[in-house]
Design a protein around this motif. Structure first.
Motif, PDB file in Angstrom:
ATOM      1  N   THR A  34      30.466  35.195  30.766  1.00 54.76           N
ATOM      2  CA  THR A  34      29.093  35.254  30.190  1.00 54.76           C
ATOM      3  C   THR A  34      29.099  34.381  29.126  1.00 54.76           C
ATOM      4  N   VAL A  35      30.084  33.793  28.473  1.00 56.91           N
ATOM      5  CA  VAL A  35      30.126  32.965  27.438  1.00 56.91           C
ATOM      6  C   VAL A  35      29.494  31.587  27.748  1.00 56.91           C
ATOM      7  N   GLN A  37      27.740  30.708  30.965  1.00 57.33           N
ATOM      8  CA  GLN A  37      26.928  30.628  31.919  1.00 57.33           C
ATOM      9  C   GLN A  37      25.847  29.458  31.793  1.00 57.33           C
ATOM     10  N   THR A  38      25.303  29.530  30.378  1.00 58.23           N
ATOM     11  CA  THR A  38      24.341  28.369  30.340  1.00 58.23           C
ATOM     12  C   THR A  38      24.810  27.279  30.287  1.00 58.23           C
ATOM     13  N   ALA A  41      25.560  26.142  34.071  1.00 61.27           N
ATOM     14  CA  ALA A  41      24.187  26.101  34.729  1.00 61.27           C
ATOM     15  C   ALA A  41      23.587  24.269  34.258  1.00 61.27           C
TER      16      ALA A  41
ATOM     17  N   THR B  34      26.191  39.517  24.662  1.00 62.44           N
ATOM     18  CA  THR B  34      25.820  38.506  25.532  1.00 62.44           C
ATOM     19  C   THR B  34      24.957  37.516  25.191  1.00 62.44           C
ATOM     20  N   GLN B  37      27.167  35.053  22.423  1.00 64.45           N
ATOM     21  CA  GLN B  37      28.503  34.589  23.008  1.00 64.45           C
ATOM     22  C   GLN B  37      29.038  33.375  22.802  1.00 64.45           C
ATOM     23  N   THR B  38      27.994  32.450  23.151  1.00 63.34           N
ATOM     24  CA  THR B  38      28.154  31.114  23.492  1.00 63.34           C
ATOM     25  C   THR B  38      28.267  30.277  21.657  1.00 63.34           C
ATOM     26  N   MET B  53      36.562  35.986  24.274  1.00 60.27           N
ATOM     27  CA  MET B  53      35.862  37.020  24.774  1.00 60.27           C
ATOM     28  C   MET B  53      36.586  37.665  25.653  1.00 60.27           C
TER      29      MET B  53
ATOM     30  N   THR C  34      21.864  36.934  32.085  1.00 52.91           N
ATOM     31  CA  THR C  34      22.612  36.713  31.045  1.00 52.91           C
ATOM     32  C   THR C  34      22.797  35.353  30.837  1.00 52.91           C
ATOM     33  N   VAL C  35      22.311  34.303  31.860  1.00 51.19           N
ATOM     34  CA  VAL C  35      22.090  32.972  31.847  1.00 51.19           C
ATOM     35  C   VAL C  35      21.242  32.552  30.619  1.00 51.19           C
ATOM     36  N   VAL C  36      20.212  33.059  30.489  1.00 53.07           N
ATOM     37  CA  VAL C  36      19.137  32.442  29.713  1.00 53.07           C
ATOM     38  C   VAL C  36      18.685  33.271  28.582  1.00 53.07           C
ATOM     39  N   THR C 200      18.216  24.968  32.007  1.00 54.70           N
ATOM     40  CA  THR C 200      18.177  26.193  32.644  1.00 54.70           C
ATOM     41  C   THR C 200      17.537  27.230  31.775  1.00 54.70           C
TER      42      THR C 200
END
Lengths: 272, 272, 272
Positions: A34-35, A37-38, A41, B34, B37-38, B53, C34-36, C200
């Motif tokens: 989940t860290v 994913q963005t 993508a 979540t 996290q990034t 994480m 969780t991506v967005v 995304t």
């Protein structure tokens, strides 16, 4: 058997791989942490691929079976997502869809190390990790302390070759110089930027890009090499334009988008 | 007892803290929401720390025991991650690893408020939140409507002192002026930028930076103050370069990276 | 019945909607993928709304009942979050809080398609999706391969009208030209940038902005149109300043922030 002087992956292949990626726009099914994913993508969108993150056990198999490629990254895995990963890896294997395993922090933590062992037995098309992770996965080390690694990629070459022979696939080890092997042939990719190591998820996104290139080219070794070269070259361009790790990330996405086949053909790729 | 005019945290300590952070590159185990996290990982990388994480109950205790510090942030907590947080907090306590509790939106929601009560009983090294959250955690308020807060940090000073006395640790309250107390000494940090409040996760990432600095310095009060000062100064630099909240985030990461000990020594830090 | 030449949503309404959004700063409870989550929160902060992501079943109903609006996006749904979505949608309906359903990738995957059917029966104030998703949700298509869609928004107009009639709400279909309908009146919004499709979560964040505008204006059709116009105009400004998809995202957030009511009144909005 390769003749002396033969290149496992040459400039023409790199150029063709970039074109194939844009033309086929592969759908990459990412079961990833989940860290990242963005960023993952956005990297896939930048290069012209299509991302989809589906990690419910109820859906993972159905989706893996229709995707162009699957990425399994255990960075923040837990019981539910572990089950989805097993299902997706099996579904990909059954229909012959290429899939990539990224064994984040394997070696240091038992739950994910056991899971990664199960996944390796399902024979991933490509394993991509750092040296500590590949050493641990091959049973030759105890893993690093997370996503970083103190060993060089070449320190893990023997382990990578052994692992590639066991899976029948390709193993890619990231480092200052990346090493990609199918157990017989070894390709090294230079270049890149230290800023990649200061951007969370850059390595994980590389795993997704490997999946995309392997789907687009139908070539596990060539696809993995093209992905590493694409990331490295774009990082060099971005590092020149950036003032630090924050501005680097945006410039890197721009460069991943802009980089064409001719540019990719100039990558620092050496076969041995 | 502090002599009159004594500084709980002075410029020399701030300079030394920045050096210690770079030299030790602490591994911060983040069990966090979540949404952030990034950014949290990128903030830790920017300052020279290492993020990881890991929030599976199967792994959280094992990892907390080897990390340099642990962050527990309940922003998107649910049953599984709550269990991982309990395990990680206990593991950190057992081995004497510093850990930070960020009680996001505690007070307004029963599930997380009960959890935060359990976690406070495990005596976090530092609690970091906004005024509403600290008031609620100390039993003196009903919480805000989420991550924002209408009270000033000083409105929560008495609650923060009471809470710090109860945990034997430090409590940091974020606001236009931040207030950090160990129950006896109080330090206020000025500066910063309103754009921090328009960047999702800036406060949560600050919690992670507190964990990193406390690990690097071995000093809960001084480490917490250094983290707040680092965030505030970098935000001022970034706000000058940004055209809005989007460009601010990247500039802030660049500034967090570039800020050295001499710059940190100039922070607006006042002890009372 | 609307007189000929009457505008369902005119420039005055758009200007007033922007002011209402800033003045009311609606709290948008997002149960989203969780991506967005990060981009969604930053988009809401940029326009002057307040985001909160709460997706534990233990908390979702309690929070939906106090929020200004609720967003339900099934992009990475699984069993736990599906349960939280059912609870939040029911809680919103009971207290008359507007809520938006974003049926990401519905049609192609059974688990989420069944869930979306349940949620539609709870009568969302607005459904926002691409043409494939709206066709699938209305029972008129089999869905796309993820978040992308090959059909134009107008291809889904009949399905959107039928769906809007069934829910008693509004249906918004994103495309090169967006189409928003309440089953009787149809509004088209032009403009925007192809870079939105290369970022995304831009569409998912639009769903959250619809929720914010509907809460701020008390008008499902007008609020949905204002959100689409705001996103499109800001994208045009950002595309002029960006060098690619990476720099676009930051510029887009800056432009979402800066865009005022007078600018929104100039949007390409046509009623039929």
């Amino acid at each position: 058997m390769l003749a002396k002087g033969c290149h496992a992956v040459d400039a023409d292949q790199l150029r063709a791989a970039r074109t194939a990626l844009r033309d086929s726009a592969p759908l990459v099914h990412c079961l990833t942490n989940t860290v990242v994913q963005t960023l993952t993508a956005n990297v896939l969108l930048a290069v012209g691929a299509a991302p989809a993150m589906v990690d419910a056990p109820e859906e993972a198999g159905e989706f893996a079976a229709v995707a162009s490629a699957v990425l399994v990254n255990v960075g923040t895995v837990h019981a539910r997502t572990a089950e989805a990963m097993r299902i997706a890896a099996r579904a990909a294997g059954e229909v012959g869809t290429p899939w990539v395993l990224d064994p984040v922090a394997v070696g240091g933590l038992r739950f994910r190390t056991d899971l990664a062992g199960e996944l390796v037995a399902l024979r991933p098309t490509v394993v991509r990790g750092n040296a500590s992770e590949v050493l641990a996965l091959a049973g030759a080390g105890s893993g690093g302390r997370g996503v970083d690694s103190t060993a060089t990629a070449d320190d893990a070459l023997a382990a990578a070759e052994e692992l590639a022979t066991r899976t029948g696939g390709v193993v890619a080890v990231s480092g200052e110089v990346d090493v990609v092997t199918d157990g017989t042939r070894t390709v090294r990719i230079g270049g890149g930027s230290v800023l990649l190591t200061r951007t969370t998820g850059a390595g994980c996104a590389l795993g997704a890009l490997v999946a995309a290139y392997v789907a687009a080219t139908g070539d596990a070794l060539g696809g993995a090499v093209a992905a590493h070269a694409h990331v490295a070259l774009a990082a060099e361009i971005a590092a020149d334009l950036a003032d630090g790790p924050g501005t680097f990330a945006a410039q890197w996405l721009d460069a991943l988008d802009a980089l064409d086949g001719d540019a990719l053909g100039e990558a620092d790729v050496r076969t041995s």
